[in-house]
Design a protein around this motif. Structure first.
Motif, PDB file in Angstrom:
ATOM      1  N   THR A 289       0.825  -1.213   0.000  1.00 13.13           N
ATOM      2  CA  THR A 289       0.000   0.000   0.000  1.00 13.13           C
ATOM      3  C   THR A 289       0.857   1.261   0.000  1.00 13.13           C
ATOM      4  O   THR A 289       0.330   2.359   0.120  1.00 13.13           O
TER       5      THR A 289
ATOM      6  N   ALA B   3      -9.201  -2.469   4.626  1.00 11.54           N
ATOM      7  CA  ALA B   3      -9.834  -1.947   3.413  1.00 11.54           C
ATOM      8  C   ALA B   3     -10.518  -3.064   2.632  1.00 11.54           C
ATOM      9  O   ALA B   3     -11.606  -2.875   2.069  1.00 11.54           O
ATOM     10  N   ALA B   4      -9.888  -4.234   2.607  1.00 14.00           N
ATOM     11  CA  ALA B   4     -10.475  -5.362   1.883  1.00 14.00           C
ATOM     12  C   ALA B   4     -11.806  -5.752   2.496  1.00 14.00           C
ATOM     13  O   ALA B   4     -12.803  -5.953   1.785  1.00 14.00           O
TER      14      ALA B   4
ATOM     15  N   GLN C 110      -2.530  -6.684  -1.339  1.00 12.64           N
ATOM     16  CA  GLN C 110      -1.630  -5.664  -0.779  1.00 12.64           C
ATOM     17  C   GLN C 110      -1.447  -5.820   0.727  1.00 12.64           C
ATOM     18  O   GLN C 110      -0.716  -5.054   1.341  1.00 12.64           O
TER      19      GLN C 110
ATOM     20  N   ARG D 248      -5.692  -0.147  -7.826  1.00 10.97           N
ATOM     21  CA  ARG D 248      -6.436   0.299  -6.642  1.00 10.97           C
ATOM     22  C   ARG D 248      -6.798   1.774  -6.749  1.00 10.97           C
ATOM     23  O   ARG D 248      -7.902   2.175  -6.351  1.00 10.97           O
TER      24      ARG D 248
ATOM     25  N   ASP E  47      -3.788  -5.324   2.941  1.00  7.86           N
ATOM     26  CA  ASP E  47      -4.604  -4.320   3.631  1.00  7.86           C
ATOM     27  C   ASP E  47      -5.948  -4.947   3.990  1.00  7.86           C
ATOM     28  O   ASP E  47      -6.958  -4.772   3.297  1.00  7.86           O
TER      29      ASP E  47
ATOM     30  N   ALA F  56      -6.930  -5.184  -2.426  1.00  2.02           N
ATOM     31  CA  ALA F  56      -6.495  -4.836  -1.065  1.00  2.02           C
ATOM     32  C   ALA F  56      -5.970  -6.058  -0.315  1.00  2.02           C
ATOM     33  O   ALA F  56      -5.009  -5.957   0.454  1.00  2.02           O
TER      34      ALA F  56
ATOM     35  N   GLU G  35     -10.604   3.079  -6.574  1.00  3.73           N
ATOM     36  CA  GLU G  35     -11.051   4.006  -5.532  1.00  3.73           C
ATOM     37  C   GLU G  35     -11.616   5.286  -6.131  1.00  3.73           C
ATOM     38  O   GLU G  35     -12.622   5.825  -5.635  1.00  3.73           O
TER      39      GLU G  35
END
Length: 721
Positions: free
Chosen positions: A98, A452-453, A447, A416, A449, A444, A420
């Motif tokens: 990220t 966020a996922a 990555q 991403r 994350d 996500a 977004e």
């Protein structure tokens, strides 16, 4: 894209343009080279068409700093926010974390002596200036060479104004262009006068020479004289050089037929390069039949308005920025710019849809190559969708349809960002939004994350239930199961993945994503100790993949099979499977698949009795993990082979020797690490190995290359906006 093609370290080799050929300039080249030896930021400025890019590229190639030269072409980048992504792309960096692209650049270039050539940045000065200033401040080994029509305005910048060619140099260029057409220039005095009137601007000289098939130098001179008198009232004194170039382009434009002028204007909607099929669709019709495009394009090629390039994605065409801008003005004046941009968007929406379908086929490498070649145009289409009223759903659909490129070809960060941006806009079409949501969740996860996922996937699942969209519901459940898998919740992962696979069967969905779901279920079963079930699931995936020519999901199935083979005491079989897996993962720029394979190959190597080489591979994998994110997702299950390998190697080597081998491996870049892992011995020289990055290597036995027995079933909600 051979396989996915990325710019390499040779600046000159990255300049396919034939216009503004490098003639003369010996003195300027030497002076610029000396400037690069003493200054860290040198900017070549000058009027459009004067040869800035070619001179800068030659100087960069001659500089040859220890750690390489990279050319960053910025003319097709429209948003200053994406300048950093363009630089990351030019360096061939694959980063799944990220981290912001600027952080990735700083980390990668730290301690290196290298040169960046920034070309065509005029419309992005602020974005470029801020990035360059920070890179130079933080990276003492970096030199930046910029080529543009205006300075960057960064402290310490040394300007290198480039004058047009001297008359005799311009005559030499004119003659060289004539020889390429198989023609003689005739009266040198007339040619000399043509070049003088064109102020020695290389692009203007090339455009004039491109008319030699139908006009003699004397006729060219007469027409130039008429044109100049018309624009300047008969006076030549004080004619600005930028006006000379514009005059030359306008003169060339006037000599074009109506069809040629129309195509010139319409081609200006393309960003970067384009192919014939795209030109026929986008530019054809309304006074220019599609079937005539090829012949008209050939005329523009002969006149140097368009150049032709041989690429890994096939024959492509390009217009220089100055020529494209001129055509764009005519398109806008005709009131046709909006319609052409919509046709451009429609073509690339269709291309993305087709490529998504074709990803599940023997043509995965060709699809990867095509999308990589079309990225500037796909970005332009995305930008159009996200800036036009009521088209947010098209942007969501397009960003979602490119999931295979974001996830499978190493572009998670850029993907991403587009996802977004598109999801930040209101849309009245829930299916497009749902698709973008599950793809964002998937990206996500890769990555690392998880927060966020989970947010994206929960929203997707809730909205899919409200919209009664079974396809989006299946994908949301699948990717939530994937998240549970990488966070060590094996029971939940198995439940969700089995449910998602059942939903896929109910709706008739079969593609690479579905097969990846089965591989992920196999991983869960393997981590729970059920190796026979894991093998059965992955052998089934391998069979389906080979029936359909699919290699990306197949590589992950091979990884699980290799893990099972190692667990069953067969390191030779595990190595063979991992070698196949790594070759394909690396060929697709799939960094996660590559590093997982290298990690497991390290354990296999230790099992085979070579702890030193195992430690070297662990060091190489450690460097790769820095671009993936949290090593092995922070998962105890994924990390177990790494810990066992380390313990085995440390016990055999001792702590000091083990650490030294790891440090040795950490010095290997991605290419060298993969080459060493594929070699298996650590002894064969790297230049004797096949190059896995770029073209995906085809097995001699044809595995994974069979023609599909039937097209995969797709549901309308998955491929329509």
């Amino acid at each position: 894209m051979r396989g996915p093609q990325r710019p390499g370290p040779s600046a000159d080799g990255n300049l396919p343009l034939e216009l503004t050929a490098f003639v003369g300039r010996t003195a300027e080249l030497g002076e610029l080279a000396r400037a690069l030896e003493s200054d860290r930021l040198v900017t070549v400025t000058g009027v459009g068409g004067v040869g800035k890019s070619r001179l800068a590229a030659r100087a960069a190639a001659a500089a040859a700093p220890r750690d390489g030269v990279w050319r960053v072409e910025l003319s097709a980048v429209r948003d200053p926010e994406f300048v950093e992504y363009a630089v990351v792309e030019a360096l061939g960096l694959t980063d799944h974390t990220t981290r912001q692209p600027r952080r990735t650049l700083l980390d990668h270039l730290d301690g290196r002596r290298c040169l960046l050539l920034l070309d065509g940045y005029e419309h992005l000065v602020e974005g470029c200036a801020g990035l360059v200033a920070e890179l130079l401040r933080r990276l003492p080994g970096l030199t930046v060479l910029a080529a543009g029509r205006r300075p960057l305005g960064v402290a310490g910048e040394r300007l290198f104004p480039l004058a047009p060619l001297a008359v005799e140099e311009a005559v030499e260029l004119f003659a060289e262009r004539a020889e390429r057409q198989g023609l003689q220039v005739g009266d040198r005095a007339e040619v000399r006068e043509v070049c003088r009137r064109l102020d020695g601007i290389p692009l203007a000289v090339e455009l004039a020479a491109g008319r030699l098939r139908v006009l003699s130098p004397g006729q060219i001179l007469e027409r130039l004289d008429d044109r100049f008198r018309l624009l300047t009232g008969g006076g030549r004194d004080g004619l600005p050089r930028h006006q000379t170039l514009r005059t030359a382009i306008g003169w060339s434009h006037e000599l074009c037929t109506g069809a040629e002028r129309l195509l010139w204007a319409r081609l200006s909607v393309f960003a970067g390069t384009f192919d014939l099929e795209a030109a026929e669709y986008v530019c054809g019709g309304d006074g220019l039949p599609s079937e005539s495009i090829l012949d008209v394009l050939a005329e523009l090629l002969a006149q140097s308005v368009v150049s032709r390039e041989e690429t890994a994605a096939g024959v492509r065409y390009r217009m220089l920025d100055t020529v494209r801008a001129y055509g764009g003005e005519w398109l806008a004046a005709a009131g046709d710019a909006g319609r052409l941009r919509r046709r451009h968007r429609d073509w690339f929406m269709g291309l993305a849809t087709w490529c998504e379908l074709d990803w599940f086929s023997p043509r995965q490498s060709e699809v990867a190559a095509r999308v990589e070649a079309e990225l500037p145009n796909l970005r332009a289409a995305l930008d159009h969708c996200l800036t036009e009223p009521d088209e947010a759903h098209l942007g969501q659909y397009l960003a979602g349809s490119l999931w295979f490129h974001w996830a499978g070809c190493g572009r998670l960060s850029e993907g991403r960002r587009w996802l977004e941006l598109s999801l930040g806009l209101d849309s009245l079409y829930p299916r497009s939004r749902l698709k973008a949501l599950w793809v964002l969740g998937y990206v996500a996860i890769l990555q690392g994350d998880a927060v966020a996922a989970l947010a994206a996937l929960q929203e997707c699942r809730e909205q899919a239930e409200l919209a009664a969209d079974p396809t989006a519901l299946a994908y949301a459940e699948h990717r939530t199961g994937c998240l549970a898998l990488v966070t060590d919740d094996m029971a939940r992962a198995e439940t969700l993945l089995r449910s998602a696979l059942g939903r896929y069967r109910e709706i008739g969905e079969l593609n690479s994503n579905v097969l990846m779901g089965q591989v992920e279920l196999a991983m869960a079963r393997a981590f729970l100790g059920d190796l026979p079930e894991a093998v059965r699931l992955c052998e089934d995936v391998r069979r389906v993949c080979e029936d359909h020519g699919e290699r990306w999901a197949r590589s992950y199935a091979l990884y699980v099979l290799a893990y099972a083979a190692w667990r069953n005491g067969d390191p030779a079989a595990a190595r063979e499977l991992l070698t196949d897996c790594l070759g394909h993962a690396h060929g697709f720029h799939d960094l996660l698949g590559s590093v997982l394979s290298v990690e497991l190959l390290a354990l296999v190597t230790a099992t085979e009795g070579d702890p030193a080489e195992a430690a070297v591979l662990q060091g190489a994998a450690g460097r790769m993990w820095a671009s993936v994110g949290l090593p092995l997702f922070g998962s105890a299950h994924y990390n177990a082979p790494h810990e066992l390998c380390e313990a085995t190697a440390r016990r055999a080597l001792g702590g000091e020797r083990y650490a030294e081998c790891v440090r040795q491996g950490a010095l290997l870049d991605g290419e060298a690490a993969v080459a060493r892992a594929l070699d298996g011995s650590g002894e064969r020289p790297l230049d004797a190995l096949p190059t896995p990055r770029g073209p995906v290597r085809r097995r001699e036995d044809g595995a994974g290359m069979r023609k599909p027995a039937a097209s995969p079933t797709r549901k309308g909600g998955e491929t329509t906006g």
